[in-house]
Enzyme design. Structure first.
Site, PDB file in Angstrom:
ATOM      1  N   LEU A  82      -6.149  -3.072 -10.429  1.00  0.00           N
ATOM      2  CA  LEU A  82      -5.911  -2.528 -11.806  1.00  0.00           C
ATOM      3  C   LEU A  82      -4.872  -3.953 -12.299  1.00  0.00           C
ATOM      4  O   LEU A  82      -5.060  -4.411 -13.433  1.00  0.00           O
ATOM      5  CB  LEU A  82      -5.497  -1.541 -12.215  1.00  0.00           C
ATOM      6  N   THR A 140     -15.604  -9.022   3.689  1.00  0.00           N
ATOM      7  CA  THR A 140     -16.750  -8.681   2.762  1.00  0.00           C
ATOM      8  C   THR A 140     -16.736  -9.096   1.331  1.00  0.00           C
ATOM      9  O   THR A 140     -17.542  -9.494   0.959  1.00  0.00           O
ATOM     10  CB  THR A 140     -16.570  -6.855   2.667  1.00  0.00           C
ATOM     11  N   ASP A 163       0.639  -1.146   0.001  1.00  0.00           N
ATOM     12  CA  ASP A 163       0.052   0.096  -0.038  1.00  0.00           C
ATOM     13  C   ASP A 163       0.951   1.045   0.128  1.00  0.00           C
ATOM     14  O   ASP A 163       0.319   2.436  -0.326  1.00  0.00           O
ATOM     15  CB  ASP A 163      -0.857   0.085   1.280  1.00  0.00           C
TER      16      ASP A 163
END
Length: 325
Positions: free
Chosen positions: A131, A155, A82
């Site tokens: 992506l 989730t 990240d």
């Protein structure tokens, strides 16, 4: 035992908390107390748009970094993938914990019998918010219906189980850290599939001028992990610079099967040089014109090179197509 209590900034998702607790446990083993300071980032709050459509940098890190710079926390724990390749001014990665499995993993829904990506039926709905994964899916199986799949790991698994998609790709490291390794039906291996640089590594970030905190945290650094991800992120940084310059990388060629080509191991510096389009003198005995498979010494497939002259290797192709392995 020191009287210092290290304030650890972390996202509030279950995976992020487990990673931060891993850092806290490592500190406790060294007699250092700590407490977690939880954050909800912009990437956590905006779930109705693809990540690339939000138009922000540091989607999962900016809030943590701002408070770290301001002195409201002493360090921040991130998934290394990240973090941008360049450190924000005033911050540095002082420790990298031992890496988990860096590969992507295939997870399927209850009505899907496929056990590999290639086994999925024509037109299968495959979910991802990345992506990188989307591009590779379309290259490997143009027939797939690639769907946006946002949210934390729990989730996304619930969406898979509810039939919103037939399958999805997630980081194996996250699934394993959450005790969900049994959901993995297949691992995505290089060179057929390239994971994110730094994937599976936990980064501990601190203020660059905080000598006391650096001295405490550097003990958590895992040398082999640092060597591997440094090579991967060096390649990523070079590619980012190439794209930012607007230059057209003359490294792409026709379809090539790379599985059984002679292999050459590269140092991080050699990898950067080849990405920048430079020829290198390397100890190869192959004849001029021979294609070579290039791999970084600490792991990670780079691409293809060509023997331009005896002992001289030139870059040929950075993105390999499907291997025959």
């Amino acid at each position: 035992m020191t009287d210092l209590v290290v304030r650890i900034g972390t996202r509030s998702s279950e995976l992020a908390l487990r990673q931060a607790r891993q850092v806290a446990a490592a500190l406790a083993e060294r007699g250092v107390a700590s407490e977690l300071v939880e954050y909800t980032t912009i990437g956590d709050r905006i779930l109705d748009r693809p990540l690339n459509a939000i138009g922000e940098k540091g989607l999962f890190t900016a809030e943590l970094e701002a408070d770290l710079i301001a002195g409201r926390t002493d360090c921040a724990v991130h998934s290394l993938k990240d973090l941008p390749t360049a450190d924000p001014e005033g911050l540095t990665i002082v420790a990298l914990l031992e890496r988990e499995d860096p590969r992507d993993a295939l997870v399927v829904g209850p009505n899907t019998t496929a056990r590999t990506l290639l086994d999925l039926p024509k037109g299968a709905k495959v979910g991802t918010s990345s992506l990188r994964r989307r591009a590779q899916l379309r290259a490997l199986r143009p027939d797939f219906d690639v769907r946006e799949l946002r949210g934390n790991v729990g989730t996304r698994l619930r969406k898979i189980d509810a039939g919103e998609v037939d399958a999805a790709l997630l980081a194996a490291a996250g699934l394993r850290r959450l005790g969900l390794g049994d959901r993995i039906v297949a691992f995505m291996d290089p060179p057929d599939w390239i994971s994110a640089p730094g994937q599976g590594a936990i980064a501990v970030q601190a203020r660059a001028n905080d000598a006391r905190m650096t001295a405490i945290l550097v003990a958590l650094d895992h040398a082999h992990t640092r060597a591997a991800v440094t090579a991967e992120r060096a390649l990523l940084a070079a590619l980012e610079a190439l794209l930012a310059s607007g230059a057209q990388p003359a490294l792409l060629g026709p379809e090539i099967t790379v599985g059984h080509l002679p292999e050459v191991l590269l140092s991080p510096g050699e990898a950067r040089a080849l990405v920048q389009g430079r020829e290198l003198r390397l100890p190869v005995a192959a004849a001029p014109g021979t294609l070579l498979r290039l791999r970084m010494q600490e792991g990670g497939f780079l691409g293809l090179g060509r023997v331009a002259a005896p002992g001289v290797v030139a870059p040929k192709r950075l993105v390999a197509q499907k291997s025959s392995e």
